[in-house]
Design a protein around this motif. Structure first.
Motif, PDB file in Angstrom:
ATOM      1  N   VAL A  80       0.846  -1.200   0.000  1.00 28.30           N
ATOM      2  CA  VAL A  80       0.000   0.000   0.000  1.00 28.30           C
ATOM      3  C   VAL A  80       0.874   1.240   0.000  1.00 28.30           C
ATOM      4  N   GLN A  81       0.546   2.139  -0.940  1.00 29.31           N
ATOM      5  CA  GLN A  81       1.269   3.415  -1.037  1.00 29.31           C
ATOM      6  C   GLN A  81       0.264   4.530  -0.740  1.00 29.31           C
ATOM      7  N   THR A  82       0.554   5.379   0.266  1.00 29.32           N
ATOM      8  CA  THR A  82      -0.360   6.494   0.559  1.00 29.32           C
ATOM      9  C   THR A  82       0.152   7.772  -0.091  1.00 29.32           C
ATOM     10  N   LYS A  83      -0.773   8.740  -0.197  1.00 27.17           N
ATOM     11  CA  LYS A  83      -0.371  10.026  -0.792  1.00 27.17           C
ATOM     12  C   LYS A  83       0.476  10.827   0.185  1.00 27.17           C
ATOM     13  N   THR A  84       0.000  10.921   1.449  1.00 25.73           N
ATOM     14  CA  THR A  84       0.792  11.685   2.428  1.00 25.73           C
ATOM     15  C   THR A  84       1.605  10.716   3.276  1.00 25.73           C
ATOM     16  N   ASP A  85       2.606  11.267   3.930  1.00 23.59           N
ATOM     17  CA  ASP A  85       3.339  10.484   4.932  1.00 23.59           C
ATOM     18  C   ASP A  85       2.397  10.125   6.085  1.00 23.59           C
ATOM     19  N   ILE A  86       2.709   9.003   6.727  1.00 22.28           N
ATOM     20  CA  ILE A  86       2.016   8.679   7.984  1.00 22.28           C
ATOM     21  C   ILE A  86       3.061   8.622   9.096  1.00 22.28           C
ATOM     22  N   LEU A  87       2.774   9.364  10.155  1.00 19.22           N
ATOM     23  CA  LEU A  87       3.676   9.361  11.313  1.00 19.22           C
ATOM     24  C   LEU A  87       3.105   8.403  12.359  1.00 19.22           C
TER      25      LEU A  87
ATOM     26  N   LEU B 148     -10.303   0.995  11.748  1.00 23.73           N
ATOM     27  CA  LEU B 148      -9.260   1.982  12.038  1.00 23.73           C
ATOM     28  C   LEU B 148      -8.313   2.149  10.847  1.00 23.73           C
ATOM     29  N   LEU B 149      -7.908   1.028  10.239  1.00 27.75           N
ATOM     30  CA  LEU B 149      -6.972   1.086   9.111  1.00 27.75           C
ATOM     31  C   LEU B 149      -7.611   1.785   7.911  1.00 27.75           C
ATOM     32  N   ALA B 150      -8.888   1.470   7.669  1.00 31.19           N
ATOM     33  CA  ALA B 150      -9.567   2.107   6.530  1.00 31.19           C
ATOM     34  C   ALA B 150      -9.661   3.621   6.743  1.00 31.19           C
ATOM     35  N   THR B 151      -9.917   4.011   7.986  1.00 31.88           N
ATOM     36  CA  THR B 151      -9.976   5.448   8.310  1.00 31.88           C
ATOM     37  C   THR B 151      -8.616   6.101   8.049  1.00 31.88           C
ATOM     38  N   LEU B 152      -7.577   5.458   8.561  1.00 30.31           N
ATOM     39  CA  LEU B 152      -6.212   5.993   8.418  1.00 30.31           C
ATOM     40  C   LEU B 152      -5.814   6.112   6.946  1.00 30.31           C
ATOM     41  N   LEU B 153      -6.067   5.056   6.195  1.00 22.84           N
ATOM     42  CA  LEU B 153      -5.633   5.053   4.787  1.00 22.84           C
ATOM     43  C   LEU B 153      -6.435   6.059   3.966  1.00 22.84           C
ATOM     44  N   THR B 154      -7.721   6.227   4.291  1.00 20.88           N
ATOM     45  CA  THR B 154      -8.532   7.193   3.539  1.00 20.88           C
ATOM     46  C   THR B 154      -8.062   8.622   3.838  1.00 20.88           C
ATOM     47  N   LEU B 155      -7.703   8.856   5.119  1.00 19.12           N
ATOM     48  CA  LEU B 155      -7.199  10.192   5.474  1.00 19.12           C
ATOM     49  C   LEU B 155      -5.856  10.465   4.793  1.00 19.12           C
ATOM     50  N   ALA B 156      -5.018   9.437   4.739  1.00 18.82           N
ATOM     51  CA  ALA B 156      -3.698   9.621   4.117  1.00 18.82           C
ATOM     52  C   ALA B 156      -3.789   9.577   2.586  1.00 18.82           C
ATOM     53  N   GLY B 157      -4.898   9.012   2.087  1.00 20.93           N
ATOM     54  CA  GLY B 157      -5.092   8.933   0.630  1.00 20.93           C
ATOM     55  C   GLY B 157      -4.356   7.742   0.044  1.00 20.93           C
ATOM     56  N   MET B 158      -5.080   6.872  -0.668  1.00 23.33           N
ATOM     57  CA  MET B 158      -4.411   5.724  -1.288  1.00 23.33           C
ATOM     58  C   MET B 158      -4.085   6.075  -2.735  1.00 23.33           C
ATOM     59  N   GLN B 159      -2.924   5.683  -3.152  1.00 24.86           N
ATOM     60  CA  GLN B 159      -2.519   5.919  -4.549  1.00 24.86           C
ATOM     61  C   GLN B 159      -3.276   4.988  -5.475  1.00 24.86           C
TER      62      GLN B 159
END
Lengths: 430, 430
Positions: free
Chosen positions: A165-172, A419-430
């Motif tokens: 999985v590659q997100t658009k923004t960084d995740i800290l 929780l993961l779906a929330t996180l990935l949607t906020l970070a944006g999936m490529q």
């Protein structure tokens, strides 16, 4: 999580505030995430990886982590973040540990999404933190609050990597110090006001506690705590009778405190938690003291209560100095701030709340909003979109020695996926 | 001696109550005693024996004797009473030790005069009781209160024997337990209400403390002490807000207590000495408690104050149960009596006060009457003529670790002679 929360506003119940009626965009965004091959692969990885997740929960729980003594667990977690391939892994000046999972190339240095679990427990040094496992049930001090969430974050990184999985923004990813009582949110305070990430976090999730996964804590109950020491000359109870007494001054203050009126909504509370002072039954004390706690969902109400409290302490002191002799000395009160958690609310119309709600619905649950006192208090008070979520499973007895969680696989995985779906949607999936 | 006394009514000072104006018979009786060959020989013996008296004071001081742990010192004192030739030497059921110096043959079983010094000190086990001697000054915890008086009694027996003094009545010499705070006068309570001597003592002298020797404590300051525990359901300071709190109930009680009015004469006092309770700042306590002390020179005023106190505790509990929710449980108060010393007064017209006053005058001092809380409280409350006297010397810091006495010989011997002349006159010299 600071406390089991009394107020949970079930959506759709009559009288409870409903979410705004435009969840369509959020639902669509969540459906895109959940329906993606990447998310499906990540969910499958969480499933395959579940035993390791449980083992990691146990391992981390058995590293003691009392307030202000999180260093041992922090070091282990720092190493785990490194081994999980994060970049910029560090322990910050406050003692929290964190690292970045890079988003797309152009994300570097830009806005990012942060997710945190807290390293500290409420239990002092010397507490037996051995985990007792019975089937899917794990019992140990701190196991659910909040050690398991630390393991959830690691499981997420592994699942994202396994699914490429590659997100658009960084995740800290953060394991932070100072969430529980005496820590007074010091980890978050540093992160959001002093750290190098302070201006980069545009959405924050605190993963805290265990539960079905349908509760979104978007309200921050603020609190102020004081230690108040009433001091006077003291003396023999018979020989010095007639002089001012800290006990009478304090009683006057407590009685006035108890007579204050506070609104039911926004919920506002006050309490005298601990009292002490005096040395012997036949002496007028030279000092009595109390620890008090005030909370509110509303910053304005908390400020009003705070002002009333300080005024009534001063009045009680003045009255005692007028009621009895000050020939040997006067009564004074030293009011020391021992806890200060800001209150506030991430509006339910904010995208982060909408996305989390949509994710909860996507997994067949009904979202409910709640107020609590968590690490999210700090970003919320700064106007940064923030919520606190749990990651499935069941639990009880947080803050007690018989604390336990049940990581029954189906419900646990459901919460983790929400929780993961929330996180990935906020970070944006490529 | 329970406390350094605030009220000393110097006779002859304007406004102070004067002794009745018929001291002639008492003065004549004292002159007969002091002028007798027997007394002169006894006084000379006290002088010759003085170094032994000092050594005995040191020896006894260095045997620890905390409240309820007087046994070690009591056994040594019992042996000393035996070696001094007393008869009927015994330890009674309460732990006090005593013996009889026989009067004339027909005195056996009849009225007797008793003189007591208390064995107990205020100092706990482990206190360093080594005496530091600098010239005539002896410093050690308990040296003056009341260990030296124990040695005074032994010196009296030796002096009477050396002088072949024969009294009309028996004299009972006592080293008693339980004078200090927690002992609550248990030694005297047993002696005067249960022991075999309870109906035989017609005059009682408590030899307590060190000082010029001109003060006669004929007034007994009575006291009542309570431990009051306020109990309730307790709960989370935020989640359970609105339920009754023991802290608010107790504060209400203390505030009402502080607002009571008491007479200046007879002196009546009240105090909250120690408060405690609660487990954490974010919990509503399930218990708070206080230790309170009430005293009066007057039994009626003490009873009135006692009734007011009990009523206000009950009112505070009722008010708290009305002010907040009792859905989780009600507030209760457990009021436990922890100290009960009766008050009263041996009238200054009583022969025992007249004789002591005459003895003080005979040695060139001016008698003064005072109120205090001593072993004499018990016989005074029972209507038995009783006074508390000191036996010369100077002292300070009673009840403190740096307690000291100065046994400068001239002033010490004068005080001892005042006391001995009083005792012998009361017992009657053959």
């Amino acid at each position: 999580m600071l406390s089991i929360l009394a107020i949970s506003l079930a959506l759709g119940l009559s009288g409870a505030p409903a979410l705004p009626q435009q969840p369509v965009a959020a639902d669509a965004a969540i459906q895109a995430t959940v329906g993606s091959a990447g998310f499906k692969a990540a969910a499958a990885a969480l499933d395959r990886d579940f035993d390791r997740h449980v083992a990691e929960t146990i391992r981390l729980t058995e590293i003691p982590s009392p307030p202000f003594k999180e260093a041992e667990r922090a070091k282990v977690y720092l190493e785990l973040l490194k081994r999980h391939g994060l970049t910029d892994v560090e322990m910050d000046a406050e003692g929290s540990v964190m690292g970045i999972r890079r988003g797309s190339a152009n994300a570097a240095g830009g806005p990012l999404v942060a997710i945190a679990a807290h390293l500290d427990t409420v239990f002092p040094t010397g507490t037996n933190v051995t985990v007792k496992r019975t089937g899917t049930r794990l019992a140990a001090p701190g196991v659910g609050d909040d050690t398991r969430s630390l393991a959830v974050l690691l499981a997420f990184i592994r699942a994202m990597d396994a699914a490429k999985v590659q997100t658009k923004t960084d995740i800290l990813f953060i394991g932070n110090v100072g969430e529980e009582g005496p820590g007074d949110l010091r980890g978050m305070r540093y992160l959001f006001t002093k750290s190098k990430y302070k201006d980069r976090i545009t959405a924050f999730i605190s993963a805290d506690g265990t539960g079905a996964g349908n509760t979104i804590t978007n309200g921050a109950v603020g609190s102020k705590r004081y230690h108040v020491a009433f001091k006077g000359p003291g003396g023999h109870s018979y020989g010095a009778f007639g002089i001012v007494s800290p006990a009478f001054a304090m009683a006057n203050a407590i009685k006035r405190f108890g007579a204050l009126t506070v609104p039911k909504t926004p919920k506002t509370t006050f309490s005298v938690g601990v009292v002490g002072g005096g040395t012997s039954v036949n002496s007028i004390p030279f000092e009595t003291w109390m620890d008090i706690d005030m909370r509110s969902e509303s910053p304005a109400e908390l400020a009003k209560l705070d002002a009333s409290f300080k005024a009534l302490v001063a009045e009680a002191v003045t009255e005692e100095n007028a009621a009895r002799s000050t020939a040997q000395g006067k009564i004074t009160a030293e009011v020391t701030l021992t806890g200060n958690r800001p209150s506030g609310q991430t509006a339910s119309s904010q995208r982060i709340v909408q996305i989390a709600s949509a994710s909860i619905r996507a997994f067949g649950l009904t979202p409910s909003l709640s107020f609590s006192s968590t690490d999210s208090n700090i970003p919320i008070s700064l106007g940064i979109p923030a919520i606190t979520l749990v990651a499935g499973g069941t639990s009880d007895r947080a803050h007690a020695l018989d604390e336990w969680i049940d990581l029954e696989k189906t419900s646990s995985l459901r919460g983790m996926q929400i929780l993961l779906a929330t996180l990935l949607t906020l970070a944006g999936m490529q």
